[in-house]
Design a protein around this motif. Structure first.
Motif, PDB file in Angstrom:
ATOM      1  N   GLY A   1       0.854  -1.179   0.000  1.00 53.81           N
ATOM      2  CA  GLY A   1       0.000   0.000   0.000  1.00 53.81           C
ATOM      3  C   GLY A   1       0.888   1.226   0.000  1.00 53.81           C
ATOM      4  N   LEU A   2       0.680   2.090  -0.953  1.00 50.13           N
ATOM      5  CA  LEU A   2       1.512   3.285  -1.087  1.00 50.13           C
ATOM      6  C   LEU A   2       0.632   4.527  -1.069  1.00 50.13           C
ATOM      7  N   PRO A   3       1.116   5.598  -0.464  1.00 49.51           N
ATOM      8  CA  PRO A   3       0.345   6.839  -0.534  1.00 49.51           C
ATOM      9  C   PRO A   3       0.455   7.428  -1.942  1.00 49.51           C
TER      10      PRO A   3
ATOM     11  N   TYR B   1      -7.797   0.899   1.393  1.00 52.44           N
ATOM     12  CA  TYR B   1      -7.888   1.531   2.704  1.00 52.44           C
ATOM     13  C   TYR B   1      -8.199   3.001   2.467  1.00 52.44           C
ATOM     14  N   CYS B   2      -9.282   3.478   3.051  1.00 51.92           N
ATOM     15  CA  CYS B   2      -9.739   4.834   2.778  1.00 51.92           C
ATOM     16  C   CYS B   2     -10.203   5.490   4.081  1.00 51.92           C
ATOM     17  N   THR B   3     -10.065   6.804   4.160  1.00 46.46           N
ATOM     18  CA  THR B   3     -10.424   7.521   5.383  1.00 46.46           C
ATOM     19  C   THR B   3     -11.921   7.711   5.567  1.00 46.46           C
TER      20      THR B   3
ATOM     21  N   GLU C   1      -7.168   7.677   9.801  1.00 45.06           N
ATOM     22  CA  GLU C   1      -6.305   8.724   9.272  1.00 45.06           C
ATOM     23  C   GLU C   1      -4.976   8.134   8.818  1.00 45.06           C
ATOM     24  N   TRP C   2      -4.215   8.945   8.068  1.00 46.42           N
ATOM     25  CA  TRP C   2      -2.876   8.573   7.622  1.00 46.42           C
ATOM     26  C   TRP C   2      -1.888   9.578   8.174  1.00 46.42           C
ATOM     27  N   PHE C   3      -0.629   9.384   7.890  1.00 45.39           N
ATOM     28  CA  PHE C   3       0.434  10.266   8.367  1.00 45.39           C
ATOM     29  C   PHE C   3       0.647  11.471   7.460  1.00 45.39           C
TER      30      PHE C   3
ATOM     31  N   VAL D   1      -6.384   7.620   0.636  1.00 51.28           N
ATOM     32  CA  VAL D   1      -6.545   6.264   0.118  1.00 51.28           C
ATOM     33  C   VAL D   1      -5.192   5.607  -0.168  1.00 51.28           C
ATOM     34  N   GLU D   2      -5.149   4.307   0.061  1.00 51.96           N
ATOM     35  CA  GLU D   2      -4.032   3.435  -0.320  1.00 51.96           C
ATOM     36  C   GLU D   2      -4.633   2.127  -0.826  1.00 51.96           C
TER      37      GLU D   2
END
Length: 130
Positions: free
Chosen positions: A36-38, A83-85, A115-117, A122-123
């Motif tokens: 999974g990549l941003p 994977y989504c917020t 959340e992500w960093f 989405v990833e």
């Protein structure tokens, strides 16, 4: 069978900047695993705010590049994990995703993560077979 970690440029260099201990894609036997990549901005490699449609296009293109580097293609993908917020992005994401898998799409799950960093929503990771 030994795991082979592959460098995928420019994605590997972007991950190096973040000091992320991850390979964008690994291969073992006839199996390929794409991380999974941003949605790295294609011009700068940075994580910048952008609409969900553009984020989705970027990660699909990154996934495609990782698969090609490993000797595969989107047609080889067996399963995707999205994977989504927020579920509010579901329809917009699906519109982009369907362009990349227009016929017989792979198995898939859509999971919400709080959340992500960075400023992205989405990833996707995937498993492909050769």
């Amino acid at each position: 069978m030994k795991r082979e970690a592959l460098r995928v440029e420019p994605i590997s260099s972007y991950l190096d900047r973040w000091k992320a201990p991850a390979s964008p894609v690994t291969r073992g036997g006839n199996m390929i695993f794409v991380a999974g990549l941003p949605p790295f901005d294609p011009e700068t490699g940075e994580l910048v705010p952008m609409p969900i449609e553009r984020q989705s296009e970027i990660i699909m293109e990154q996934m495609k590049l990782c698969l090609e580097t490993a000797g595969a293609a989107l047609d080889n993908v067996m399963k995707c994990n999205v994977y989504c917020t927020s579920t509010k992005h579901f329809a917009a994401f699906n519109a982009v995703y369907a362009r990349y898998f227009p016929v017989d799409p792979p198995a898939r799950i859509f999971v919400c993560t709080p959340e992500w960093f960075g400023p992205f929503d989405v990833e996707i990771d995937c498993i492909a077979m050769m």
